[in-house]
Design a protein around this motif. Structure first.
Motif, short mmCIF file in Angstrom:
data_model
loop_
_atom_site.label_atom_id
_atom_site.label_comp_id
_atom_site.label_asym_id
_atom_site.label_seq_id
_atom_site.Cartn_x
_atom_site.Cartn_y
_atom_site.Cartn_z
N ILE A 188 0.68 -0.93 0.13
CA ILE A 188 0.34 0.16 0.07
C ILE A 188 0.35 0.90 -0.02
N ALA A 189 2.31 1.28 0.26
CA ALA A 189 2.70 2.45 1.01
C ALA A 189 3.65 2.67 -0.48
N THR A 190 3.93 1.38 -0.72
CA THR A 190 4.98 2.16 -1.82
C THR A 190 3.90 2.33 -3.52
N GLY A 191 3.11 1.57 -3.39
CA GLY A 191 1.64 1.62 -4.21
C GLY A 191 1.45 2.86 -4.53
N ALA A 192 1.39 3.81 -3.40
CA ALA A 192 1.20 5.30 -3.30
C ALA A 192 2.65 6.37 -4.00
N VAL A 193 4.04 5.47 -3.07
CA VAL A 193 4.80 6.56 -3.67
C VAL A 193 4.86 6.10 -5.28
N PHE A 194 4.59 5.29 -5.64
CA PHE A 194 4.94 4.47 -7.42
C PHE A 194 4.12 5.27 -8.27
N PHE A 195 2.85 5.81 -7.56
CA PHE A 195 1.68 6.33 -7.88
C PHE A 195 2.09 8.01 -8.28
N GLY A 196 3.00 8.38 -7.17
CA GLY A 196 2.88 9.36 -7.14
C GLY A 196 4.06 9.63 -7.86
N LEU A 197 4.98 8.30 -8.13
CA LEU A 197 5.94 9.11 -9.21
C LEU A 197 5.66 9.48 -10.57
N ALA A 198 4.02 8.31 -10.34
CA ALA A 198 3.73 8.36 -12.20
C ALA A 198 3.61 9.79 -12.43
N LEU A 199 2.70 10.48 -11.04
CA LEU A 199 1.31 11.17 -11.06
C LEU A 199 3.58 12.94 -11.54
N LEU A 200 3.77 12.65 -11.48
CA LEU A 200 5.12 13.37 -11.73
C LEU A 200 5.42 13.16 -13.23
N LEU A 201 5.47 12.06 -13.42
CA LEU A 201 6.24 12.40 -15.09
C LEU A 201 4.91 12.38 -15.78
N ARG A 202 3.74 12.55 -15.45
CA ARG A 202 2.44 12.91 -16.21
C ARG A 202 1.34 13.33 -15.73
N PRO A 203 1.96 14.77 -14.88
CA PRO A 203 0.50 15.06 -14.14
C PRO A 203 -1.04 15.06 -15.36
N THR A 204 -0.68 15.64 -16.39
CA THR A 204 -1.78 15.01 -16.81
C THR A 204 -2.26 14.21 -18.20
N PRO A 205 -3.38 13.54 -18.57
CA PRO A 205 -3.05 13.01 -19.72
C PRO A 205 -2.70 13.63 -20.96
N GLY A 206 -1.32 12.19 -21.38
CA GLY A 206 -0.70 12.22 -23.49
C GLY A 206 0.55 11.31 -23.02
N GLY A 207 1.16 12.14 -23.49
CA GLY A 207 1.68 11.64 -24.96
C GLY A 207 1.78 10.42 -25.46
N ASP A 208 2.88 9.98 -26.34
CA ASP A 208 3.11 8.88 -27.43
C ASP A 208 3.93 8.17 -27.44
N VAL A 209 3.45 6.79 -28.08
CA VAL A 209 5.15 5.87 -27.74
C VAL A 209 5.11 5.30 -29.19
N TYR A 210 6.06 4.87 -30.07
CA TYR A 210 6.76 4.46 -31.04
C TYR A 210 5.05 3.69 -31.50
#
Length: 171
Positions: A127-149
């Motif tokens: 539960i704790a690491t999940g919150a950290v991982f989700f926070g890191l994800a929000l740092l990477l993508r605060p809003t929806p978007g992005g594209d892959v190859y």
């Protein structure tokens, strides 16, 4: 006739799950604005395959009598990371895929180390690491978007042999 009763008895749960799926999918497609079309089936298959991959990851933990509540957050983090690094040419996209897989491995290894070496309960740790991982994800993508190859995305979310959703074939 006796053979059918035996087969039905042995596979009762699987058949019930299949019938439930057919009923729910029928309700879903009847309420969908596009109706029952190839695109609706392909989109549903793509979403279902993602859940199946997360379920397969969780299966190994559950088989060993553990629990990992951070699997979804790790998936979200890896998805956000992929939108950053699986870009450019085929070679850089391949390196990006390797990086995303390594990130998922590192997250799982961190959970395992905290549980085993730190002797903490898996449910609390994940539960704790999940919150950290989700926070890191929000740092990477605060809003929806992005594209892959593009060719990789098309190959994994398109249609194989012009009929089957490619994600189901990959699964």
């Amino acid at each position: 006739m006796n053979d059918w009763r035996y087969v039905f008895g042995q596979n009762r749960a699987t058949l019930l799950a299949f019938v439930s799926f057919v009923v729910m999918f029928t309700i879903y497609t009847s309420n969908h604005p596009a109706g029952f079309s190839a695109n609706v089936v392909q989109t549903a298959a793509n979403k279902g395959v993602l859940l199946a991959l997360v379920a397969m990851a969780q299966t190994f933990v559950v088989i060993t009598a553990g629990i990992d509540l951070s699997v979804g957050a790790i998936f979200v983090l890896c998805n956000c990371l992929a939108s950053w690094i699986v870009v450019g040419t085929a070679w850089t996209a391949a390196l990006g895929v390797a990086g995303v897989l390594m990130a998922g491995l590192a997250c799982g290894a961190l959970n395992g180390l905290i549980v085993i070496v730190g002797r903490l309960q898996p449910i609390v740790t994940t539960i704790a690491t999940g919150a950290v991982f989700f926070g890191l994800a929000l740092l990477l993508r605060p809003t929806p978007g992005g594209d892959v190859y593009g060719p990789l995305a098309d190959a994994l979310t398109g249609r194989a042999f012009r009929v089957l959703p490619a994600s189901l074939v990959a699964l």
